[in-house]
Write a protein that holds these residues in place. Structure first.
Motif, mmCIF file in Angstrom:
data_model
loop_
_atom_site.group_PDB
_atom_site.id
_atom_site.type_symbol
_atom_site.label_atom_id
_atom_site.label_comp_id
_atom_site.label_asym_id
_atom_site.label_seq_id
_atom_site.Cartn_x
_atom_site.Cartn_y
_atom_site.Cartn_z
ATOM 1 N N ASP A 213 49.096 30.939 34.521
ATOM 2 C CA ASP A 213 48.322 32.019 33.742
ATOM 3 C C ASP A 213 48.151 33.359 34.597
ATOM 4 O O ASP A 213 48.214 34.256 33.748
ATOM 5 N N GLY A 214 48.216 33.385 35.888
ATOM 6 C CA GLY A 214 48.173 34.567 36.276
ATOM 7 C C GLY A 214 49.395 35.205 36.389
ATOM 8 O O GLY A 214 49.542 36.693 36.214
ATOM 9 N N ARG A 215 50.706 34.437 35.906
ATOM 10 C CA ARG A 215 51.812 35.232 35.721
ATOM 11 C C ARG A 215 51.794 35.925 34.443
ATOM 12 O O ARG A 215 52.121 37.203 34.186
ATOM 13 N N GLY B 23 51.909 40.294 33.784
ATOM 14 C CA GLY B 23 52.910 40.558 32.714
ATOM 15 C C GLY B 23 54.127 39.887 33.109
ATOM 16 O O GLY B 23 55.665 40.401 32.426
ATOM 17 N N TYR B 24 54.477 38.860 34.044
ATOM 18 C CA TYR B 24 55.603 38.214 34.169
ATOM 19 C C TYR B 24 55.909 37.423 33.081
ATOM 20 O O TYR B 24 55.330 36.462 32.708
ATOM 21 N N LEU C 262 51.674 37.992 45.768
ATOM 22 C CA LEU C 262 52.493 38.519 44.717
ATOM 23 C C LEU C 262 54.052 37.771 44.616
ATOM 24 O O LEU C 262 54.362 37.445 43.589
ATOM 25 N N PHE C 263 54.532 37.277 45.804
ATOM 26 C CA PHE C 263 55.433 36.738 45.720
ATOM 27 C C PHE C 263 55.391 35.171 45.067
ATOM 28 O O PHE C 263 56.221 34.660 44.224
ATOM 29 N N PHE C 264 54.361 34.577 45.510
ATOM 30 C CA PHE C 264 54.089 33.093 44.910
ATOM 31 C C PHE C 264 53.879 33.230 43.406
ATOM 32 O O PHE C 264 54.192 32.161 42.856
ATOM 33 N N ILE C 265 53.035 34.332 43.041
ATOM 34 C CA ILE C 265 52.784 34.215 41.646
ATOM 35 C C ILE C 265 54.070 34.748 40.938
ATOM 36 O O ILE C 265 54.282 34.173 39.734
ATOM 37 N N ASN D 93 58.509 22.614 40.606
ATOM 38 C CA ASN D 93 57.846 23.483 39.514
ATOM 39 C C ASN D 93 56.373 23.519 39.889
ATOM 40 O O ASN D 93 55.703 24.136 39.108
ATOM 41 N N ALA D 94 55.904 23.151 40.866
ATOM 42 C CA ALA D 94 54.542 23.060 41.164
ATOM 43 C C ALA D 94 53.785 24.269 41.276
ATOM 44 O O ALA D 94 52.954 24.776 40.692
ATOM 45 N N ILE D 95 54.328 25.463 42.031
ATOM 46 C CA ILE D 95 53.624 26.667 42.126
ATOM 47 C C ILE D 95 53.761 27.519 40.907
ATOM 48 O O ILE D 95 52.805 27.978 40.513
ATOM 49 N N HIS D 96 55.051 27.186 40.191
ATOM 50 C CA HIS D 96 55.042 27.942 38.806
ATOM 51 C C HIS D 96 53.772 27.445 38.028
ATOM 52 O O HIS D 96 53.148 28.212 37.254
#
Length: 69
Positions: A59-61, A65-66, A35-38, A51-54
């Motif tokens: 799409d998961g974000r 609903g983030y 959840l932290f990484f998402i 900006n790689a992890i973002h």
């Protein structure tokens, strides 16, 4: 004629909480890390810079609903 059938008694297994607690803590820790990484916005609390992890979890974000843009 009526036929009587015997129904076997079902034994409900007990779940020992002491054996389940370490696994529950492990699953909670992994879920919190995921959840932290998402939800990380690659800002001041981000572990890696850039900006790689973002982009990997973009799409998961949106699915969770983030807002991200």
């Amino acid at each position: 004629m009526s036929q009587l059938t015997a129904t076997p008694e079902l034994e409900i297994p007990s779940i020992p909480v002491a054996e389940l607690a370490p696994w529950a803590a492990f699953v909670f820790l992994i879920a919190a890390i995921v959840l932290f990484f998402i939800s990380a916005d690659q800002g001041i609390v981000s572990i890696p810079s850039g900006n790689a992890i973002h982009e990997w979890v973009h799409d998961g974000r949106h699915l969770l609903g983030y807002p991200c843009h």
